[in-house]
Motif scaffolding. Structure first.
Motif, PDB file in Angstrom:
ATOM      1  N   ILE A  10       0.664  -0.627  -0.002  1.00 14.50           N
ATOM      2  CA  ILE A  10      -0.033   0.328  -0.122  1.00 14.50           C
ATOM      3  C   ILE A  10       0.515   1.354  -0.299  1.00 14.50           C
ATOM      4  O   ILE A  10       0.184   2.552  -0.652  1.00 14.50           O
ATOM      5  N   ARG A  11       2.255   1.419   0.592  1.00 12.19           N
ATOM      6  CA  ARG A  11       2.569   2.161   0.548  1.00 12.19           C
ATOM      7  C   ARG A  11       3.571   2.761  -0.373  1.00 12.19           C
ATOM      8  O   ARG A  11       4.805   3.242  -0.533  1.00 12.19           O
ATOM      9  N   GLY A  12       2.993   1.851  -1.815  1.00  9.47           N
ATOM     10  CA  GLY A  12       4.030   1.629  -3.231  1.00  9.47           C
ATOM     11  C   GLY A  12       5.355   1.766  -3.573  1.00  9.47           C
ATOM     12  O   GLY A  12       5.982   1.048  -2.123  1.00  9.47           O
ATOM     13  N   GLN A  13       6.019   3.001  -3.623  1.00  7.80           N
ATOM     14  CA  GLN A  13       6.988   2.944  -3.769  1.00  7.80           C
ATOM     15  C   GLN A  13       8.189   2.713  -2.711  1.00  7.80           C
ATOM     16  O   GLN A  13       9.709   2.780  -2.851  1.00  7.80           O
ATOM     17  N   GLU A  14       7.619   3.549  -1.597  1.00  9.83           N
ATOM     18  CA  GLU A  14       8.183   3.652   0.135  1.00  9.83           C
ATOM     19  C   GLU A  14       7.967   1.784   0.448  1.00  9.83           C
ATOM     20  O   GLU A  14       9.308   1.692   1.293  1.00  9.83           O
ATOM     21  N   SER A  15       7.345   1.695  -0.068  1.00  2.16           N
ATOM     22  CA  SER A  15       7.612  -0.305   0.237  1.00  2.16           C
ATOM     23  C   SER A  15       8.752  -0.799  -0.060  1.00  2.16           C
ATOM     24  O   SER A  15       9.173  -1.281  -0.553  1.00  2.16           O
ATOM     25  N   ARG A  16       9.224  -1.443   1.713  1.00  2.00           N
ATOM     26  CA  ARG A  16       9.949  -2.163   1.673  1.00  2.00           C
ATOM     27  C   ARG A  16       9.329  -3.791   1.040  1.00  2.00           C
ATOM     28  O   ARG A  16      10.466  -4.585   0.373  1.00  2.00           O
ATOM     29  N   THR A  17       8.205  -3.744   1.366  1.00  2.00           N
ATOM     30  CA  THR A  17       7.822  -5.238   0.743  1.00  2.00           C
ATOM     31  C   THR A  17       8.004  -5.255  -0.978  1.00  2.00           C
ATOM     32  O   THR A  17       8.096  -6.277  -1.296  1.00  2.00           O
ATOM     33  N   LEU A  18       7.616  -4.112  -1.438  1.00  2.00           N
ATOM     34  CA  LEU A  18       7.804  -4.281  -2.682  1.00  2.00           C
ATOM     35  C   LEU A  18       8.644  -4.606  -3.411  1.00  2.00           C
ATOM     36  O   LEU A  18       9.287  -5.016  -3.936  1.00  2.00           O
ATOM     37  N   ARG A  19      10.091  -3.803  -2.500  1.00  2.00           N
ATOM     38  CA  ARG A  19      11.187  -3.779  -2.684  1.00  2.00           C
ATOM     39  C   ARG A  19      11.826  -5.132  -2.998  1.00  2.00           C
ATOM     40  O   ARG A  19      12.318  -5.526  -3.822  1.00  2.00           O
ATOM     41  N   LEU A  20      11.346  -5.987  -2.175  1.00  2.00           N
ATOM     42  CA  LEU A  20      11.827  -7.400  -1.939  1.00  2.00           C
ATOM     43  C   LEU A  20      10.911  -7.971  -3.069  1.00  2.00           C
ATOM     44  O   LEU A  20      10.903  -8.951  -4.494  1.00  2.00           O
ATOM     45  N   CYS A  21       9.520  -8.159  -3.233  1.00  2.00           N
ATOM     46  CA  CYS A  21       8.626  -7.886  -4.968  1.00  2.00           C
ATOM     47  C   CYS A  21       9.650  -8.030  -6.015  1.00  2.00           C
ATOM     48  O   CYS A  21       9.599  -8.937  -7.053  1.00  2.00           O
ATOM     49  N   ARG A  22      10.279  -7.349  -6.108  1.00  2.00           N
ATOM     50  CA  ARG A  22      10.773  -6.336  -7.421  1.00  2.00           C
ATOM     51  C   ARG A  22      11.763  -7.353  -7.810  1.00  2.00           C
ATOM     52  O   ARG A  22      12.094  -8.145  -8.510  1.00  2.00           O
ATOM     53  N   ALA A  23      12.696  -7.661  -6.274  1.00  2.00           N
ATOM     54  CA  ALA A  23      13.698  -9.153  -6.176  1.00  2.00           C
ATOM     55  C   ALA A  23      13.744 -10.076  -6.841  1.00  2.00           C
ATOM     56  O   ALA A  23      14.202 -10.737  -7.408  1.00  2.00           O
ATOM     57  N   ALA A  24      12.636 -10.577  -6.239  1.00  2.00           N
ATOM     58  CA  ALA A  24      11.681 -12.132  -6.963  1.00  2.00           C
ATOM     59  C   ALA A  24      11.166 -11.761  -7.745  1.00  2.00           C
ATOM     60  O   ALA A  24      11.748 -13.306  -8.729  1.00  2.00           O
ATOM     61  N   ILE A  25      10.674 -10.957  -8.500  1.00  2.00           N
ATOM     62  CA  ILE A  25      10.785 -10.799  -9.972  1.00  2.00           C
ATOM     63  C   ILE A  25      11.315 -11.223 -10.881  1.00  2.00           C
ATOM     64  O   ILE A  25      11.776 -11.828 -11.901  1.00  2.00           O
ATOM     65  N   GLN A  26      12.359 -10.476 -10.564  1.00  2.00           N
ATOM     66  CA  GLN A  26      13.970 -10.196 -11.347  1.00  2.00           C
ATOM     67  C   GLN A  26      14.759 -11.494 -11.381  1.00  2.00           C
ATOM     68  O   GLN A  26      15.019 -11.992 -12.211  1.00  2.00           O
ATOM     69  N   GLN A  27      14.623 -12.678 -10.221  1.00  2.00           N
ATOM     70  CA  GLN A  27      15.184 -13.920  -9.851  1.00  2.00           C
ATOM     71  C   GLN A  27      14.019 -14.786 -10.217  1.00  2.00           C
ATOM     72  O   GLN A  27      14.827 -14.992 -11.321  1.00  2.00           O
ATOM     73  N   MET A  28      12.648 -14.356 -10.332  1.00  2.00           N
ATOM     74  CA  MET A  28      11.680 -16.208 -11.106  1.00  2.00           C
ATOM     75  C   MET A  28      12.521 -15.167 -12.727  1.00  2.00           C
ATOM     76  O   MET A  28      12.452 -16.297 -13.851  1.00  2.00           O
ATOM     77  N   GLU A  29      12.538 -13.727 -13.480  1.00  2.00           N
ATOM     78  CA  GLU A  29      13.121 -14.245 -14.835  1.00  2.00           C
ATOM     79  C   GLU A  29      14.354 -14.624 -15.193  1.00  2.00           C
ATOM     80  O   GLU A  29      14.281 -14.853 -16.356  1.00  2.00           O
ATOM     81  N   GLU A  30      15.071 -14.553 -14.191  1.00  2.00           N
ATOM     82  CA  GLU A  30      16.655 -15.678 -14.549  1.00  2.00           C
ATOM     83  C   GLU A  30      16.246 -17.046 -14.760  1.00  2.00           C
ATOM     84  O   GLU A  30      17.240 -16.860 -15.694  1.00  2.00           O
ATOM     85  N   THR A  31      15.037 -17.001 -14.277  1.00  2.00           N
ATOM     86  CA  THR A  31      15.591 -18.704 -13.318  1.00  2.00           C
ATOM     87  C   THR A  31      14.807 -19.495 -14.144  1.00  2.00           C
ATOM     88  O   THR A  31      15.179 -20.879 -15.101  1.00  2.00           O
ATOM     89  N   LEU A  32      13.206 -18.625 -14.935  1.00  2.00           N
ATOM     90  CA  LEU A  32      12.478 -19.775 -14.387  1.00  2.00           C
ATOM     91  C   LEU A  32      12.180 -18.886 -16.670  1.00  2.00           C
ATOM     92  O   LEU A  32      12.644 -18.420 -16.877  1.00  2.00           O
ATOM     93  N   GLU A  33      12.019 -20.205 -17.505  1.00  2.00           N
ATOM     94  CA  GLU A  33      11.726 -19.749 -18.962  1.00  2.00           C
ATOM     95  C   GLU A  33      10.377 -18.797 -19.318  1.00  2.00           C
ATOM     96  O   GLU A  33       9.619 -19.609 -18.790  1.00  2.00           O
ATOM     97  N   GLY A  34      10.392 -17.907 -20.162  1.00  2.00           N
ATOM     98  CA  GLY A  34       9.695 -17.409 -20.780  1.00  2.00           C
ATOM     99  C   GLY A  34       8.488 -16.977 -19.472  1.00  2.00           C
ATOM    100  O   GLY A  34       7.416 -16.951 -19.873  1.00  2.00           O
ATOM    101  N   VAL A  35       9.108 -15.829 -18.673  1.00  2.00           N
ATOM    102  CA  VAL A  35       8.104 -15.963 -17.490  1.00  2.00           C
ATOM    103  C   VAL A  35       7.452 -14.473 -18.048  1.00  2.00           C
ATOM    104  O   VAL A  35       7.977 -13.413 -18.318  1.00  2.00           O
ATOM    105  N   THR A  36       6.009 -14.461 -17.825  1.00  2.00           N
ATOM    106  CA  THR A  36       5.544 -13.569 -17.707  1.00  2.00           C
ATOM    107  C   THR A  36       4.960 -13.208 -17.140  1.00  2.00           C
ATOM    108  O   THR A  36       4.538 -13.368 -16.243  1.00  2.00           O
ATOM    109  N   VAL A  37       5.196 -10.983 -16.127  1.00  2.00           N
ATOM    110  CA  VAL A  37       4.973 -11.325 -15.006  1.00  2.00           C
ATOM    111  C   VAL A  37       3.211 -10.064 -15.390  1.00  2.00           C
ATOM    112  O   VAL A  37       3.574  -9.431 -15.913  1.00  2.00           O
TER     113      VAL A  37
END
Ligand SMILES: Cc1cc2nc3c(=O)[nH]c(=O)nc-3n(C[C@H](O)[C@H](O)[C@H](O)COP(=O)(O)O)c2cc1C
Length: 197
Positions: A10-37
């Motif tokens: 809910i705190r948008g760009q300030e959110s620490r949770t969102l930062r972790l989610c972005r890292a998770a998405i980046q890792q998913m894109e590196e690890t898994l084939e053909g990821v679209t989010v």
């Protein structure tokens, strides 16, 4: 591989949770084939709790099997994803009420689950894997009621078999090295996602 990112940070760009989610998405894109989010920012949606009027309308549509109605758009999107990522801060031992309202919207008989003859729910969702990310001001300990609830709902009703979470804790505790805590959580989530190969 279509990943649905349910963003309740809910705190948008300030959110620490969102930062972790972005890292998770980046890792998913590196690890898994053909990821679209596909990202669903709950804060930008008109998600209301079921009241008498909305419940009656939903029952009527469910009975007619009219799942193409806009009311079921979140349920359809959830049912069609290959994997679910949920990001939500730890609020009142759980998560923001907005996420609860979203879960109410996607728990639709005939769309995301059905009741079998013996009265047990059976999931109809394509995905079986859900990854949950949270951050907390204090320690979570054994009071991870947000993830526990998601696990109960998605495991028992929606047919998910593989659910895991990562949390960064104590981020609002005086003197804590917040950056170090977030990096530590990023390492943990990267490790978990790499193991999905
Ligand atoms: C409304 C609200 C309720 C919160 N409830 C709790 C809580 O019950 N326990 C806790 O440890 N931290 C609680 N916090 C602190 C947040 O969990 C913490 O600041 C978290 O990192 C926020 O995530 P964000 O940076 O992604 O917004 C609460 C914060 C807010 C705004």
């Amino acid at each position: 591989m279509r990943v649905l990112f349910v963003n309740c940070c809910i705190r948008g760009q300030e959110s620490r949770t969102l930062r972790l989610c972005r890292a998770a998405i980046q890792q998913m894109e590196e690890t898994l084939e053909g990821v679209t989010v596909e990202e669903l920012v709950l804060d930008q949606e008109e998600i209301l709790p079921l009241n008498s009027q909305r419940l009656a309308q939903r029952h009527e549509l469910e009975e007619k099997g009219q799942f193409d109605h806009p009311m079921f758009r979140y349920g359809r999107q959830f049912a069609e994803a290959d994997m679910i990522l949920v990001g939500a801060p730890y609020w009142e031992y759980q998560f923001p009420a907005l996420l609860r309202c979203y879960l109410e919207q996607i728990s639709v008989g005939g769309l995301t689950f059905v009741y079998t003859e013996d009265g047990r729910p059976k999931g109809l969702c394509k995905a079986s894997k859900l990854f949950y990310i949270t951050t907390a001001g204090g320690p979570i300990l054994d009071r991870n009621c947000g993830f526990d609830y998601i696990k109960t709902l998605c495991g028992n009703m929606l047919g998910f078999t593989d659910m895991d979470y990562v949390a960064a804790e104590c981020l609002d505790v005086w003197g804590v090295d917040v950056e170090a805590k977030l990096r530590e959580a990023e390492e943990v989530l990267r490790g978990k996602i790499k193991s999905w190969r």
